[in-house]
Write a protein that holds these residues in place. Structure first.
Motif, PDB file in Angstrom:
ATOM      1  N   UNK A  87      -0.032 -29.262  -8.367  1.00  0.00           N
ATOM      2  CA  UNK A  87       1.321 -29.832  -8.431  1.00  0.00           C
ATOM      3  C   UNK A  87       1.299 -31.344  -8.290  1.00  0.00           C
ATOM      4  N   UNK A  88       0.237 -31.862  -7.650  1.00  0.00           N
ATOM      5  CA  UNK A  88       0.112 -33.322  -7.536  1.00  0.00           C
ATOM      6  C   UNK A  88      -1.362 -33.650  -7.426  1.00  0.00           C
ATOM      7  N   UNK A  89      -1.835 -34.486  -8.324  1.00  0.00           N
ATOM      8  CA  UNK A  89      -3.261 -34.816  -8.359  1.00  0.00           C
ATOM      9  C   UNK A  89      -3.435 -36.309  -8.138  1.00  0.00           C
ATOM     10  N   UNK A  90      -4.647 -36.689  -7.749  1.00  0.00           N
ATOM     11  CA  UNK A  90      -4.883 -38.078  -7.353  1.00  0.00           C
ATOM     12  C   UNK A  90      -6.252 -38.531  -7.830  1.00  0.00           C
ATOM     13  N   UNK A 102       2.373 -31.155   0.622  1.00  0.00           N
ATOM     14  CA  UNK A 102       3.312 -30.111   0.191  1.00  0.00           C
ATOM     15  C   UNK A 102       2.944 -29.537  -1.177  1.00  0.00           C
ATOM     16  N   UNK A 103       1.952 -30.149  -1.826  1.00  0.00           N
ATOM     17  CA  UNK A 103       1.621 -29.746  -3.193  1.00  0.00           C
ATOM     18  C   UNK A 103       0.659 -28.559  -3.186  1.00  0.00           C
ATOM     19  N   UNK A 104       0.900 -27.644  -4.091  1.00  0.00           N
ATOM     20  CA  UNK A 104      -0.048 -26.528  -4.261  1.00  0.00           C
ATOM     21  C   UNK A 104      -1.254 -27.008  -5.067  1.00  0.00           C
ATOM     22  N   UNK A 105      -2.409 -26.536  -4.690  1.00  0.00           N
ATOM     23  CA  UNK A 105      -3.669 -26.812  -5.405  1.00  0.00           C
ATOM     24  C   UNK A 105      -3.889 -28.287  -5.759  1.00  0.00           C
ATOM     25  N   UNK A 106      -3.676 -29.212  -4.822  1.00  0.00           N
ATOM     26  CA  UNK A 106      -3.859 -30.625  -5.184  1.00  0.00           C
ATOM     27  C   UNK A 106      -5.317 -30.894  -5.529  1.00  0.00           C
ATOM     28  N   UNK A 107      -5.547 -31.702  -6.533  1.00  0.00           N
ATOM     29  CA  UNK A 107      -6.934 -32.011  -6.887  1.00  0.00           C
ATOM     30  C   UNK A 107      -7.126 -33.528  -6.838  1.00  0.00           C
ATOM     31  N   UNK A 108      -8.299 -33.912  -6.345  1.00  0.00           N
ATOM     32  CA  UNK A 108      -8.662 -35.335  -6.303  1.00  0.00           C
ATOM     33  C   UNK A 108      -9.864 -35.511  -7.218  1.00  0.00           C
ATOM     34  N   UNK A 109      -9.794 -36.456  -8.140  1.00  0.00           N
ATOM     35  CA  UNK A 109     -10.963 -36.705  -8.989  1.00  0.00           C
ATOM     36  C   UNK A 109     -11.451 -38.135  -8.774  1.00  0.00           C
ATOM     37  N   UNK A 110     -12.736 -38.296  -8.990  1.00  0.00           N
ATOM     38  CA  UNK A 110     -13.315 -39.632  -8.868  1.00  0.00           C
ATOM     39  C   UNK A 110     -13.051 -40.426 -10.143  1.00  0.00           C
ATOM     40  N   UNK A 111     -12.824 -41.706  -9.986  1.00  0.00           N
ATOM     41  CA  UNK A 111     -12.764 -42.566 -11.160  1.00  0.00           C
ATOM     42  C   UNK A 111     -13.595 -43.805 -10.874  1.00  0.00           C
TER      43      UNK A 111
END
Ligand code: UTP
Length: 475
Positions: A264-267, A381-390
Motif C-alpha cells: 500500500x506504500x513503498x519507499x 499503517x500500510x499493508x505489505x510495505x516494501x523498501x527498495x534500494x536505489x
C-alpha cells in the motif's frame, strides 16, 4: 466586540486573543479573519497542546526496534531476475495508464531563501531549467515512452498556489496537456505560543502555515484528486518532493515492486553515506515499518555495526514513495475513532506576530510552535510495505540550502556527474575528475533521456555523436 458565534467559541476555548484587534478591523478584514478562524479545529488544537506542549516532550518509542529489510540492488547482491520482473510489471502498469505522478510542493523553503515557489527555482547546469520544468519533461517523456500520457498532481500551499499555477500557464505547461496537470492546496494549521494560544501574524490574520507533507494524504482526498484518479483508472501514485531534480519521477522497477508485493506504500532507501548522516532510518518495530528520524535515534544505534562491519541501521529514507490510491483514502478519512491517522509533530520556530497594541514583533528566538504531519508516518499503517534500494547518484540530490551541502551548487554537480556517467557508459570521451565531475559543463534534457535506458536509445541514434564540449546540451 461582536457576538459572532465563532468569536464566542474561540473565547470559550481560551483563544479569544485571536479577536483582540477586532474593533480596529474594517468589515472586509473581519470577514477574512472569521474565514481563517473557521478553518481551525479548536478541539484538535487543544488536544495537540495537551499532547505536544504539556509537560515533558514525548519520548519516541525505541523499544523492539530493528533494521528494516529492503530489496538490494542486483549489483549489491539482489536477485537480478526479481528486479527484471518488477520492471516488467511497472512498465505494464504504465502502459495501462494506472500510474500518476505526485509532487509535494507546499513547503515554505525557508532554508533556500528564494522568493517564489521552490519549483520555479532554476537548477540545471547549462539551460538553467527550473525544478518544475525538469519534472514536467521527465513526466512528458515517460508518457511518450509508454504510449500513455501521465496525470500529474501537484500539492501547493495557500501561499504559493496562485504563483505556481501562473508559472505553468506562462510556460505552456512545458508541453504537457493542461488538463492532466492538477494543482491543489494543502491544509493549514495555526501556530501557537508555548502555552497553546493561537498566534496572530497581524491584527487581522492568524499565523497559519502548511500542515506538513503528511497533509498531502488529506489534501488528495479533500481536493477530489482521489476521485479523479478513480475515474481515470489510476490506482498508483509516484510521490516525490519538489526539491530533488535527480529523482526518477517514474521508475518502473519501483512501481513494479510495489504492485507485485501488494504494497500500500513503498519507499526507496539509500545506504547512509556515514553513520551520523541526517536522514530518517527505515526500521522495523513489532512487525511494522517505521521511519525513525536521525534526531531520535541514539548515536550508539546510528553507529552500530553488524558482524561484517557494515552499519546495522544502514537504510536512509530519501522521501520517495509509491502510494496506493485507496490506502491514501483510508488514511485521509479514518472510518471511526481509534482508526489510523497521522500524528502531528511540533516544530519550535520564530513566528512573526503582534503585541497587545497590534505592533509587529520579530522574535529573535523561537516563540512558538508549528504543527506538521510527516508522510512517512503512514508507513506503519500500510499493508505489505516494501523498501527498495536505489543508487543515490540516480535518485537523490536535493536543493535545501542556499550554500554548502544540498545546495544549488552540489545539485548541479550531481546532475553533471550523472550525465557524464551515461555518456561514458555509452562510449563518449568525457574527461572527469576523481569524483566523476566532468571538466566541461554539460546537460542532458529529460526529453533526450530521463534515465540511462532512454538516454542510451537516443544516443545510439546520433550519428555522428556531437563532440563533448563546454555548454553541450543534448535535447
Ligand atoms: P522540507 O522538509 O524540505 O521543508 O520539505 P520546506 O518547507 O520545503 O523547506 P524549509 O525546511 O522551510 O527550508 C520537503 C518537501 O515536502 C514539501 C516541500 O515542498 C518539499 O517538497 N512540503 C513540506 C509540503 O509540501 N508541505 C509542507 O507543509 C512541508
Amino acid at each position: 466586540m461582536s457576538d459572532h458565534p465563532l468569536i464566542e467559541q474561540f473565547t470559550a476555548a481560551g483563544q479569544g486573543q485571536v479577536f483582540a484587534h477586532w474593533n480596529l478591523l474594517d468589515p472586509a478584514a473581519r470577514d477574512t479573519l472569521l474565514a481563517e478562524a473557521a478553518e481551525i479545529d479548536l478541539a484538535e488544537i487543544a488536544r495537540l497542546t495537551r499532547m505536544l506542549l504539556g509537560g515533558a516532550a514525548a519520548q519516541v518509542d525505541l523499544s523492539e526496534l530493528s533494521p528494516a529489510p529492503y530489496e538490494k540492488r542486483p549489483e549489491h547482491g539482489g536477485e537480478a531476475a526479481a528486479w527484471a520482473r518488477a520492471k516488467a510489471e511497472g512498465e505494464a502498469a504504465l502502459r495501462a495508464g494506472r500510474v500518476a505522478a505526485f509532487t509535494v510542493a507546499g513547503g515554505q523553503g525557508t532554508r533556500l531563501g528564494y522568493d517564489g515557489p521552490k519549483g520555479t527555482f532554476p537548477v540545471t547546469p547549462v539551460r538553467g531549467k527550473t525544478l518544475f520544468q525538469v519534472f514536467a519533461e521527465k513526466i512528458l517523456a515517460a508518457g511518450r515512452h509508454y504510449g500513455r500520457p501521465l496525470h500529474w498532481f501537484i500539492m501547493t500551499s495557500h501561499q504559493n498556489h496562485a504563483a505556481t499555477e501562473a508559472f505553468f500557464k506562462e510556460n505552456g505547461f512545458f508541453g504537457l496537456a493542461a488538463e492532466r496537470v492538477h494543482f491543489f492546496r494543502q491544509g493549514r494549521m495555526p501556530a501557537v505560543d508555548f502555552d497553546g494560544r493561537i498566534l496572530l501574524e497581524s491584527p487581522g490574520h492568524i499565523a497559519m502555515s502548511p500542515d506538513g507533507h503528511g497533509g498531502s494524504l488529506r489534501a488528495l482526498e479533500r481536493s477530489g484528486a482521489l476521485d479523479l484518479m478513480a475515474r481515470e483508472g489510476i490506482d498508483t501514485l509516484s510521490y516525490f518532493q519538489v526539491d530533488n531534480p535527480l529523482v526518477r519521477c517514474i521508475d518502473p522497477a519501483f512501481i513494479g515492486w510495489h504492485l507485485l508485493r501488494g504494497s500500500e506504500m513503498s519507499s526507496k532507501m539509500v545506504p547512509k553515506a556515514y553513520a551520523g548522516e541526517k536522514v530518517g532510518h527505515f526500521c522495523q518495530q513489532r512487525g511494522k515499518l517505521v521511519v525513525v528520524e536521525y534526531s531520535d535515534l541514539p548515536q550508539a544505534m546510528q553507529e552500530e555495526t553488524d558482524a561484517a562491519g557494515g552499519l546495522r541501521y544502514l537504510a536512509g529514507s530519501i522521501a520517495i514513495h509509491v502510494l496506493d490510491r485507496e490506502f491514501v483514502r483510508r488514511m485521509a478519512c479514518p472510518a471511526g475513532a481509534g482508526e489510523a491517522t497521522l500524528p502531528f509533530h511540533r516544530a519550535d520556530k520564530k513566528i512573526p506576530t503582534v503585541d497587545a497594541a497590534g505592533q509587529p514583533v520579530k522574535p529573535e528566538k523561537p516563540n512558538g510552535v508549528k504543527f506538521e504531519m510527516f508522510v512517512f508516518d503512514a508507513l506503519p499503517f500500510a499493508r505489505n510495505p516494501v523498501v527498495i534500494e536505489t543508487l543515490r547518484a540516480d535518485d537523490f540530490s536535493p536543493v535545501k540550502n542556499a550554500e554548502g551541502v544540498d545546495s544549488p551548487a552540489t545539485c548541479r554537480a550531481d546532475q553533471q556527474r550523472q550525465f557524464a556517467r551515461w555518456l561514458r557508459a555509452h562510449g563518449a570521451e568525457v574527461p572527469v575528475d576523481a569524483t566523476g565531475l566532468p571538466a566541461c559543463t554539460i546537460e542532458v534534457s529529460p526529453l533526450f533521456g530521463y534515465d540511462e535506458d532512454t538516454f542510451a536509445a537516443s544516443w545510439r541514434k546520433l550519428s555522428p555523436p556531437p563532440p563533448i564540449a563546454e555548454g553541450l546540451c543534448l535535447e
